[in-house]
Design a protein around this motif. Structure first.
Motif, PDB file in Angstrom:
ATOM      1  N   HIS A   1      -0.299  27.994   4.114  1.00 52.68           N
ATOM      2  CA  HIS A   1       0.469  27.497   5.248  1.00 52.68           C
ATOM      3  C   HIS A   1       1.033  28.679   6.025  1.00 52.68           C
ATOM      4  O   HIS A   1       1.559  29.625   5.441  1.00 52.68           O
ATOM      5  CB  HIS A   1       1.594  26.560   4.769  1.00 52.68           C
ATOM      6  N   ASN A   2       0.935  28.571   7.362  1.00 49.37           N
ATOM      7  CA  ASN A   2       1.393  29.639   8.251  1.00 49.37           C
ATOM      8  C   ASN A   2       2.785  30.171   7.896  1.00 49.37           C
ATOM      9  O   ASN A   2       3.032  31.372   7.941  1.00 49.37           O
ATOM     10  CB  ASN A   2       1.394  29.069   9.676  1.00 49.37           C
ATOM     11  N   PHE A   3       3.686  29.276   7.517  1.00 46.61           N
ATOM     12  CA  PHE A   3       5.067  29.672   7.219  1.00 46.61           C
ATOM     13  C   PHE A   3       5.096  30.667   6.050  1.00 46.61           C
ATOM     14  O   PHE A   3       5.707  31.734   6.127  1.00 46.61           O
ATOM     15  CB  PHE A   3       5.870  28.398   6.885  1.00 46.61           C
TER      16      PHE A   3
ATOM     17  N   CYS B  78       5.000  34.268   8.407  1.00 46.26           N
ATOM     18  CA  CYS B  78       6.188  34.073   9.258  1.00 46.26           C
ATOM     19  C   CYS B  78       7.513  34.435   8.585  1.00 46.26           C
ATOM     20  O   CYS B  78       8.435  33.623   8.619  1.00 46.26           O
ATOM     21  CB  CYS B  78       6.203  32.641   9.748  1.00 46.26           C
TER      22      CYS B  78
ATOM     23  N   GLY C  59       9.723  23.701   9.064  1.00 47.53           N
ATOM     24  CA  GLY C  59       8.642  22.729   8.860  1.00 47.53           C
ATOM     25  C   GLY C  59       9.048  21.342   9.295  1.00 47.53           C
ATOM     26  O   GLY C  59       8.224  20.527   9.695  1.00 47.53           O
ATOM     27  N   ALA C  60      10.333  21.046   9.169  1.00 45.40           N
ATOM     28  CA  ALA C  60      10.897  19.776   9.619  1.00 45.40           C
ATOM     29  C   ALA C  60      12.372  20.044   9.870  1.00 45.40           C
ATOM     30  O   ALA C  60      12.903  21.080   9.443  1.00 45.40           O
ATOM     31  CB  ALA C  60      10.711  18.686   8.568  1.00 45.40           C
ATOM     32  N   ARG C  61      13.035  19.109  10.517  1.00 43.23           N
ATOM     33  CA  ARG C  61      14.430  19.327  10.880  1.00 43.23           C
ATOM     34  C   ARG C  61      15.312  19.358   9.632  1.00 43.23           C
ATOM     35  O   ARG C  61      15.230  18.461   8.788  1.00 43.23           O
ATOM     36  CB  ARG C  61      14.856  18.201  11.841  1.00 43.23           C
TER      37      ARG C  61
ATOM     38  N   VAL D  65      13.844  28.210  10.723  1.00 42.52           N
ATOM     39  CA  VAL D  65      12.601  28.615  11.386  1.00 42.52           C
ATOM     40  C   VAL D  65      11.934  27.370  11.943  1.00 42.52           C
ATOM     41  O   VAL D  65      11.657  26.421  11.201  1.00 42.52           O
ATOM     42  CB  VAL D  65      11.630  29.312  10.400  1.00 42.52           C
ATOM     43  N   TYR D  66      11.751  27.381  13.238  1.00 44.39           N
ATOM     44  CA  TYR D  66      11.004  26.289  13.875  1.00 44.39           C
ATOM     45  C   TYR D  66       9.696  26.915  14.350  1.00 44.39           C
ATOM     46  O   TYR D  66       9.684  27.719  15.277  1.00 44.39           O
ATOM     47  CB  TYR D  66      11.845  25.722  15.026  1.00 44.39           C
ATOM     48  N   GLY D  67       8.632  26.590  13.640  1.00 45.56           N
ATOM     49  CA  GLY D  67       7.370  27.256  13.928  1.00 45.56           C
ATOM     50  C   GLY D  67       6.227  26.283  13.997  1.00 45.56           C
ATOM     51  O   GLY D  67       6.379  25.089  13.732  1.00 45.56           O
ATOM     52  N   MET D  68       5.097  26.814  14.372  1.00 44.25           N
ATOM     53  CA  MET D  68       3.877  26.004  14.414  1.00 44.25           C
ATOM     54  C   MET D  68       2.699  26.941  14.205  1.00 44.25           C
ATOM     55  O   MET D  68       2.730  28.095  14.655  1.00 44.25           O
ATOM     56  CB  MET D  68       3.781  25.257  15.743  1.00 44.25           C
ATOM     57  N   ALA D  69       1.683  26.436  13.498  1.00 48.27           N
ATOM     58  CA  ALA D  69       0.539  27.301  13.219  1.00 48.27           C
ATOM     59  C   ALA D  69      -0.167  27.712  14.514  1.00 48.27           C
ATOM     60  O   ALA D  69      -0.875  28.712  14.544  1.00 48.27           O
ATOM     61  CB  ALA D  69      -0.420  26.589  12.271  1.00 48.27           C
TER      62      ALA D  69
ATOM     63  N   LEU E 290       7.102  30.970  17.304  1.00 46.01           N
ATOM     64  CA  LEU E 290       8.069  30.942  16.205  1.00 46.01           C
ATOM     65  C   LEU E 290       9.474  31.139  16.755  1.00 46.01           C
ATOM     66  O   LEU E 290       9.704  32.007  17.602  1.00 46.01           O
ATOM     67  CB  LEU E 290       7.790  32.076  15.212  1.00 46.01           C
TER      68      LEU E 290
ATOM     69  N   ASP F 230       6.490  18.394  20.685  1.00 47.55           N
ATOM     70  CA  ASP F 230       7.860  18.365  20.139  1.00 47.55           C
ATOM     71  C   ASP F 230       8.854  18.113  21.265  1.00 47.55           C
ATOM     72  O   ASP F 230       8.749  18.724  22.334  1.00 47.55           O
ATOM     73  CB  ASP F 230       8.214  19.709  19.483  1.00 47.55           C
TER      74      ASP F 230
ATOM     75  N   LYS G 239       4.201  13.329  19.834  1.00 43.09           N
ATOM     76  CA  LYS G 239       2.848  13.150  19.290  1.00 43.09           C
ATOM     77  C   LYS G 239       2.876  12.192  18.101  1.00 43.09           C
ATOM     78  O   LYS G 239       3.923  12.026  17.455  1.00 43.09           O
ATOM     79  CB  LYS G 239       2.261  14.497  18.887  1.00 43.09           C
TER      80      LYS G 239
ATOM     81  N   LYS H 119       2.603  17.185   7.310  1.00 42.97           N
ATOM     82  CA  LYS H 119       2.308  16.404   8.508  1.00 42.97           C
ATOM     83  C   LYS H 119       1.228  15.356   8.207  1.00 42.97           C
ATOM     84  O   LYS H 119       0.141  15.699   7.751  1.00 42.97           O
ATOM     85  CB  LYS H 119       1.842  17.330   9.640  1.00 42.97           C
TER      86      LYS H 119
HETATM   87  C1  J2J Z   1      11.958  20.577  13.179  1.00 41.86           C
HETATM   88  N1  J2J Z   1      10.609  20.469  13.251  1.00 41.86           N
HETATM   89  C2  J2J Z   1       9.888  21.520  12.853  1.00 41.86           C
HETATM   90  C3  J2J Z   1      11.914  22.771  12.309  1.00 41.86           C
HETATM   91  C4  J2J Z   1       8.336  22.963  12.337  1.00 41.86           C
HETATM   92  C5  J2J Z   1       7.335  28.199  10.247  1.00 41.86           C
HETATM   93  C6  J2J Z   1       7.963  27.005  10.035  1.00 41.86           C
HETATM   94  C7  J2J Z   1       7.267  25.818  10.156  1.00 41.86           C
HETATM   95  C8  J2J Z   1       5.921  25.824  10.469  1.00 41.86           C
HETATM   96  C9  J2J Z   1       5.197  24.531  10.575  1.00 41.86           C
HETATM   97  C10 J2J Z   1       5.296  27.020  10.707  1.00 41.86           C
HETATM   98  C11 J2J Z   1      10.484  22.706  12.373  1.00 41.86           C
HETATM   99  N2  J2J Z   1      12.597  21.675  12.726  1.00 41.86           N
HETATM  100  N3  J2J Z   1      12.576  23.846  11.858  1.00 41.86           N
HETATM  101  O1  J2J Z   1       3.992  27.093  11.050  1.00 41.86           O
HETATM  102  O2  J2J Z   1       5.388  29.354  10.773  1.00 41.86           O
HETATM  103  C12 J2J Z   1       7.525  20.734  13.178  1.00 41.86           C
HETATM  104  C13 J2J Z   1       7.280  20.693  14.689  1.00 41.86           C
HETATM  105  C14 J2J Z   1       6.105  21.634  14.870  1.00 41.86           C
HETATM  106  C15 J2J Z   1       5.302  21.337  13.622  1.00 41.86           C
HETATM  107  C16 J2J Z   1       4.359  22.451  13.259  1.00 41.86           C
HETATM  108  C17 J2J Z   1       6.005  28.215  10.571  1.00 41.86           C
HETATM  109  N4  J2J Z   1       9.503  23.574  12.066  1.00 41.86           N
HETATM  110  N5  J2J Z   1       8.543  21.718  12.804  1.00 41.86           N
HETATM  111  O3  J2J Z   1       5.725  23.501  10.190  1.00 41.86           O
HETATM  112  O4  J2J Z   1       1.870  23.839  12.114  1.00 41.86           O
HETATM  113  O5  J2J Z   1       6.916  19.381  15.022  1.00 41.86           O
HETATM  114  O6  J2J Z   1       3.960  24.558  11.129  1.00 41.86           O
HETATM  115  O7  J2J Z   1       5.365  21.416  16.049  1.00 41.86           O
HETATM  116  O8  J2J Z   1       2.651  22.764   9.932  1.00 41.86           O
HETATM  117  O9  J2J Z   1       6.280  21.129  12.606  1.00 41.86           O
HETATM  118  O10 J2J Z   1       3.772  22.190  12.026  1.00 41.86           O
HETATM  119  P1  J2J Z   1       2.962  23.325  11.257  1.00 41.86           P
END
Ligand code: J2J
Length: 539
Positions: free
Chosen positions: A236-238, A242, A309-311, A331-335, A339, A415, A432, A441
């Motif tokens: 996983h990217n996280f 990250c 990954g989630a709130r 960390v609010y990130g996405m692959a 970030l 988001d 989405k 997810k």
């Molecule tokens: C709320 N929603 C979040 C957060 C991701 C670091 C951390 C997480 C991911 C990840 C990642 C959230 N609060 N803090 O890749 O490097 C939800 C959003 C987002 C989606 C992405 C990283 N952090 N999310 O979760 O690709 O909806 O990456 O668009 O699996 O997770 O999911 P993913």
């Protein structure tokens, strides 16, 4: 260039180079540099095994030679499905060296997902562990060999049975036919958690992923004394970048691999290996906070806990320092790229209540309404993003890319967020159709399609139901044909199709009909409201 990869337009690539985001380095040379600088420092710990930087580098060089002998070449894809084990790192660096591209599946994936990913990427090899958490991946590999014509080799970490073991491949002497990839080449394909329909593949280049890793390392304050515990799946990217395992190696620290993130396993490792940092999804943060109450391990080495990954609930966030004794970083990130981090020294209110700020000055974030017009600060809208480490398109997904990206190259994240005057973002929801089950997810359309193939189901709508621990859980709302199926039957059906366990249903309810929107689509919001607050029956 890899066919099916959407590159950045030339003027953006030039800008990102000029500004120093892309530095013309590959992931392979990154490790080589560290191995030259600090050959004897410990790079990886996996159980009783500890590899220095020199050893990790040498193992990956030998493995690269072995892979090359099998005929695996630059640009070819290799599906990697390994648990958190040292071989994941030696293998990925071997692939980076020869310019072959790892496709990173999760250990939880089963036949349906693996067939889809293998076929989509036309992977020439499939790499698994022998056994992990009671599951025999060699059985899965046999099915993949039968069903996926592109797969020429199955490679196994451990007891390979009729397949080839990674150990055998590593027995080769390193050769000097290095075919170094170009830094602008695709280095790896990550899995998307965020799209509707079948999982998509996310192409990340050496240039862009190293930028991702470097900036994340700075944001998390990793350095040569960092001892990072890989608690989440390393694919996983996280947990990978990250800053994750790769960021820890970038900083010259030590990566410690944890086979499962339960407090029983992780706490022992934190004490034994003097772990300083790790990353978790919110349900695990809760579980760890509870477990501290009865645990006897000394967790005092832990300085940083990243949660994402989630709130994460503000109340949970507020308990971290007092209970675990470390700093929290949201960390609010996405692959796909972008970030956001809360700062290590930011005030409690920012760290507890926001999901942080974009890590690069040149991350262009737009928050827009349904017509793609920017909303005022403080208003909720969908986050669109473009930047030096955010992709311009999914791999081999031309039709989907037209929907998922704007004409000027912004990724439509799906988001719903709000931006504070300070620039911090607060994630408020999602537009989405994906259920975020505590960080895992669940793609709604995919599961609905599987359920529709059940003989007892006439129609189905999968919805997310709010849940204290997980954020949300899945609930299948069903219109039955005749005899309504039970939850257990539906999960048996999903299992027989072969989907990852986190996609199984938490709940199923049988209904007579679905509420509809004026356009005749299922009104999922209304449906969820009815399930959470059922109308009182008149009888
Ligand atoms: C709320 N929603 C979040 C957060 C991701 C670091 C951390 C997480 C991911 C990840 C990642 C959230 N609060 N803090 O890749 O490097 C939800 C959003 C987002 C989606 C992405 C990283 N952090 N999310 O979760 O690709 O909806 O990456 O668009 O699996 O997770 O999911 P993913």
């Amino acid at each position: 260039m890899l066919e099916g990869f959407v590159n950045w337009p030339d003027e953006f690539a030039a800008k990102y180079r000029e500004l120093g985001y892309w530095r013309g380095e590959t992931l392979g040379t990154m490790l080589r540099t560290r191995a030259e600088e600090t050959p004897d420092r410990c790079a990886v710990i996996d159980g009783e095994r500890a590899w220095t930087y020199r050893e990790l580098e040498q193992r990956s060089a030998r493995l690269a030679a072995g892979l090359r002998r099998l005929g695996i070449a630059r640009g070819q894809r290799v599906l990697v499905q390994l648990p958190n084990m040292a071989e994941f790192l030696s293998l990925c660096f071997a692939l980076f060296r020869i310019g072959a591209i790892p496709v990173l599946a999760l250990p939880a994936h089963r036949v349906t997902e693996i067939v889809h990913l293998t076929d989509l990427s036309e992977s020439v090899a499939y790499v698994v562990a022998d056994l992990h958490l009671g599951f025999d991946y060699r059985t899965l590999a046999r099915t993949i060999r039968e069903r996926c014509p592109s797969v020429r080799h199955v490679l196994v970490a451990g007891d390979a049975q009729e397949f080839t073991s990674l150990g055998e491949l590593e027995a080769h002497a390193p050769d000097d036919q290095e075919t170094e990839p170009d830094p602008s080449d695709v280095a790896l394909l990550l899995l998307s958690g965020g799209t509707t329909g079948a999982p998509k593949l996310i192409p990340r280049t050496h240039d862009d992923y190293l930028c991702n890793i470097r900036l994340a390392t700075e944001a998390a304050g990793f350095h040569a004394q960092t001892r990072y515990l890989v608690s989440l799946p390393i694919e996983h990217n996280f947990a990978l970048g990250c800053p994750g395992a790769l960021g820890c190696l970038y900083a010259g620290g030590t990566v410690v691999l944890c086979r499962d993130p339960s407090p029983e396993t992780a706490f022992g490792l934190i004490e034994r290996e003097a772990i300083t940092a790790t990353a978790l999804i919110p349900p695990l943060v809760l579980l760890w906070l509870e477990a501290v109450e009865w645990s006897t391990e000394n967790l005092s080495s832990l300085q940083l806990l990243q949660a994402g990954g989630a709130r994460l609930k503000a109340e949970t966030a507020a308990r971290v320092r007092g209970t675990l004794g470390c700093t929290l970083q949201q960390v609010y990130g996405m692959a796909e790229g972008l970030l956001n981090f809360t700062g290590i020294n930011e005030s409690d209110s920012v760290v507890f209540e926001t999901q942080g700020r974009p890590m690069a000055v040149h991350d262009e974030v737009r928050i827009v309404d349904a017509n793609d017009h920017e909303v005022a600060d403080g208003e909720i809208g969908e986050l669109h993003v473009r930047g030096p480490y955010t992709i311009r398109g999914y791999y081999r997904a031309e039709a989907h890319n037209r929907l998922a990206f704007t004409s000027d190259g912004f990724y439509r994240s799906g988001d719903l967020v709000r931006r504070l005057p300070s620039g911090h973002l607060v994630v408020e929801g999602r537009s989405k159709d994906v259920i975020n089950r505590g960080g895992d997810k669940v793609p709604v359309e995919e599961i609905e399609n599987y359920l529709l193939s059940h003989p007892c189901i006439r129609d189905v709508a999968l919805i997310g139901i709010p849940d204290d621990a997980m954020g949300e859980r899945t609930c299948a709302c069903i219109i039955a044909r005749d005899v309504p199926p039970t939850l257990a039957e539906l999960n048996t059906h999903l299992r027989s199709i072969g989907v990852a366990a986190f996609k199984l249903l938490d709940r199923a309810v049988v209904l007579e009909s679905f509420p509809k929107t004026p356009l005749g689509k299922v009104n999922k919001r209304e449906l969820a409201a009815r399930i959470v607050h059922p109308p009182r029956s008149s009888s």
